[in-house]
Design an enzyme around this catalytic site. Sequence first.
Site, short mmCIF file in Angstrom:
data_model
loop_
_atom_site.label_atom_id
_atom_site.label_comp_id
_atom_site.label_asym_id
_atom_site.label_seq_id
_atom_site.Cartn_x
_atom_site.Cartn_y
_atom_site.Cartn_z
N GLY A 301 0.64 -0.64 -0.14
CA GLY A 301 0.34 0.25 -0.10
C GLY A 301 0.99 1.50 0.27
N ASN A 459 1.52 5.79 6.16
CA ASN A 459 1.39 4.69 4.51
C ASN A 459 -0.09 4.50 5.03
OD1 ASN A 459 0.76 4.05 7.64
ND2 ASN A 459 0.45 1.64 6.97
N PRO A 460 -0.69 3.63 4.07
CA PRO A 460 -2.18 4.05 4.14
C PRO A 460 -3.20 3.93 5.28
CG PRO A 460 -1.39 2.41 2.23
CD PRO A 460 -0.59 2.92 3.18
N CYS A 461 -2.71 3.53 6.53
CA CYS A 461 -3.72 3.67 8.11
C CYS A 461 -2.84 4.24 8.84
CB CYS A 461 -3.94 2.09 8.33
SG CYS A 461 -4.85 0.77 6.86
N GLY A 462 -1.87 5.10 8.73
CA GLY A 462 -1.44 6.27 9.13
C GLY A 462 -0.53 6.22 10.58
N GLU A 463 -0.44 4.78 10.83
CA GLU A 463 0.38 4.06 11.29
C GLU A 463 1.85 4.76 11.26
OE1 GLU A 463 0.26 -0.06 9.19
OE2 GLU A 463 -1.13 1.77 10.16
N PRO A 635 -3.11 -1.89 11.74
CA PRO A 635 -4.83 -2.92 11.66
C PRO A 635 -3.75 -4.14 11.35
CG PRO A 635 -4.32 -1.43 9.68
CD PRO A 635 -3.43 -0.96 10.60
N GLY A 637 -6.65 -6.78 10.82
CA GLY A 637 -7.46 -7.55 10.27
C GLY A 637 -7.88 -8.77 9.41
#
Length: 897
Positions: A301, A459-463, A635, A637
């Site tokens: 990502g 990155n895409p989820c911000g972490e 994340p 998932g």
Amino acid sequence: MAVEKVMKRDGRIVPFDESRIRWAIQRAMWEVGVRDEKKLDEVVKAVVRRVNELYDGKIPHIENIQDIVELELMRAGLFNVAKAYILYRKKKAEIREEKKRILNKKELDEIDKRFSINSLRVLASRYLKRDEVGNIIESPRELFERVAVLTVIPDLLYDERVFDKNGNYQQELKRVEYYLEHYEEFDGRYSIGRFKLNKYHFERMVNLYRELAEQGKMKVSIDEFLAMLERGEFAEYEKEVEEYFRLMTNQVFMPNTPALINSGRPLGMLSACFVVPIEDDMESIMKAAHDVAMIQKAGGGTGMNFSKLRPEGDIVGTTTGAASGPVSFMHLIDAVSDVIKQGGVRRGANMGILEIWHPDIEKFIHAKERNIGTNVLANFNISVGIWEDFWEALKEGKKYPLINPRTGEVVREVDPKSLFEELAYMAWAKADPGVIFFDIINRRNVLAEAKGGPIRATNPCGEEPLYDYESCNLASINLAKFVKYDEEGKPYFDWDEYAYVIQKVAKYLDNSIDVNKFPLPEIDYNTKLTRRIGVGIMGLADALFKLGIPYNSEEGFKFMRKVTEYLTFYAYKYSVEAAKKRGTFPLYEKTRYKDGELPVEGYYHREIWNLPWDELVEEIKKHGVRNAMVTTCPPTGSVSMIADTSSGIEPVYALVYKKSVTVGEFYYVDPVFEAELKRRGLYSEELLKKISDNYGSVQGLEEIPEDMQRVFVTAMDIHWLDHILAQASIQIWLTDSASKTINMPNDATVEDVKAAYLLAYFLGCKGVTVYRDGSLSVQVYSVEGEKKRMYKAKPSEYARKILMEIVEKEPWIKNFIDVDAILNGTNGKKTEVPAITFSLGTSADKSSKIPGEKIEELLGVVYCPVCYEKEGKLVELKMESGCATCPVCGWSKCVIS
């Protein structure tokens, strides 16, 4: 003569274990509410005595022993328990058959049995190898073996017999090139003990040899190294392969999704997170589109900051025409991601960032507003990058300048209050954009001088805040596995074992950098300059359940801080030891590490230390570190589904929910909650239905004791201020950031969102993603979903105290938030927004009432594309760790998980 061995169903002979009999009988007793330790002891003794009488000197089959258990329960007059035990056996048999079907196997091995049906479904859907016609041709054992073998390959090449970090050796590389060209011929030829290297393992090993030899650090030639390997001189590393295999198959930790899929396979790309630069010229923009395509094709990502692009309508020098602006180029990248469509149904994941001073900021904030109900910029999470000067303007009520990045000149000035209102409104209405606090990200940035400036993308989820062309490998440790029980049955957290596993996972990630097949040479180069790793956690909610600690409590937040303090401290411990043996990351001498600084906020608050940070810093100053950054909370998932634990640092979404499978519907119950219900004799189908109908929550149910209601909280039982406190408690000890959703109820207001942003900022979060229940582009109502949630979450006592401390320190924020309303669980008036609603009737499938032309637009936004593709089911996504995630199959918009 006592029976010592027993035969399992797969034919293995294992030691006879009386405790397993005891546990099975105890479960059956709990199932029907029997709590009688004396009776339990009597039955177990009777079973063991009968087994020894019937099988004196022989090896009984497991089925024989289970028959004896049934008989002895009936002899003891425990007919209801016997019935429960028989039903349990029947259920286990059904589970075994379902597992065989999922894995396409005739017999299960002991690794298959460790994973739940849910875990195996996720593994089968995306991770296990398949042949050309789609049949599974790999077992979970084989998957985790290929990952473990690849993990340990760098250990061989860093062995002191062949490696010298200060060396100045010259090796002939022609033979190396020969092996790289002919790697397919060496499939299975070499081994680490009993573990064979496949051709992709071999290729990555030889590639790492070449890299180290080019640095002058290999003492021996490639042929001598391979001869040593063939002679078994590295056989001791077999134990290391076994240890990583054990940790993964016991669900203690899991690598990120690309590593599980690609280790020991053709793509070989193990990273999840990348940042691609975009400069203000067409060559750079098209290069970015190319780079995104290559990264997403390999399963990664991408994050991009579009702030260098000139605003819409600005002059284009070559043509004297007008620029189309950053948002238009986001649509270009979105189209590229759509074409790539990773794995057929997996969409590309992007983070699009625009900094708040950019003249096109209003267009960016509203980029996902138009065509409510359609899939605009579906492959993007978007975030506004905020710097300290914006908060100063908001505080002082001054106009805020918007600056043309091409000229550096102020284009116009805006009212920061209005801009803040717009930002909060769109987050409230559409769950996008999020916000990133760049001043907090860079406050402790020890790399700023070495990299020539601040970090400006994630990155895409911000972490993972990253520099241009940096990447990061991530792995998550399952906290629930470290909750043990003393002799009296009281739970405790095993901090020593946790510290050990953290160091093993840090080493796993450090090794992954060396055997990673990066999609672009620029990424390979920049990643190895800093050797950034991301050790993370999952299973936080389940660990707290087991410990009996409420998520939203002072004790809960204290535990979160301690867990992440250990995480970072012991990840650094590994990194210092690795620096001694293998060398520091190349940019180390240009960083602030050598001055005793750390990129960890908690280090600067001695009053909260649990560990000797001053000693660690002295070690770093003396020996350096191998990895510039070490911890994050991504994340998780589908990764947490494989590990059979709660996702990331989130509370559970629901304790009980209805799940549809091929043979019908059943209630999925959080395993820790289920065990506690059974322990207390409360478990029943009627109660599960009642909890499911209560949005998966036990709040307000008279059948559930008060102490259980206090501990077993769900995401929507927790007030948004406590969600922020959880993120802040975890953030304070991380080197990077944390991916978390700040859940709000459907009736939350724009005022709530504004308050959340301000409080998250002053609590030290590096960014925040607010999700108001039901705001994922389309409001979906099912029959069950039409019931209104009765329980209204309020801030915990600890959250109230922290809120008052912030207001006292920053009194100006009272101009933007209503403190009393927050304390009462409400904040401001109801906000109205137009919404398109589609009735699903009583079933969510292709025959639903959603217009056919809308289906494709909705996939990946509201519904899971995997469940729809495979089974025609429209499964509604939930927001978790800042990313849309499927509760059934684990599909996530974020590629990490």
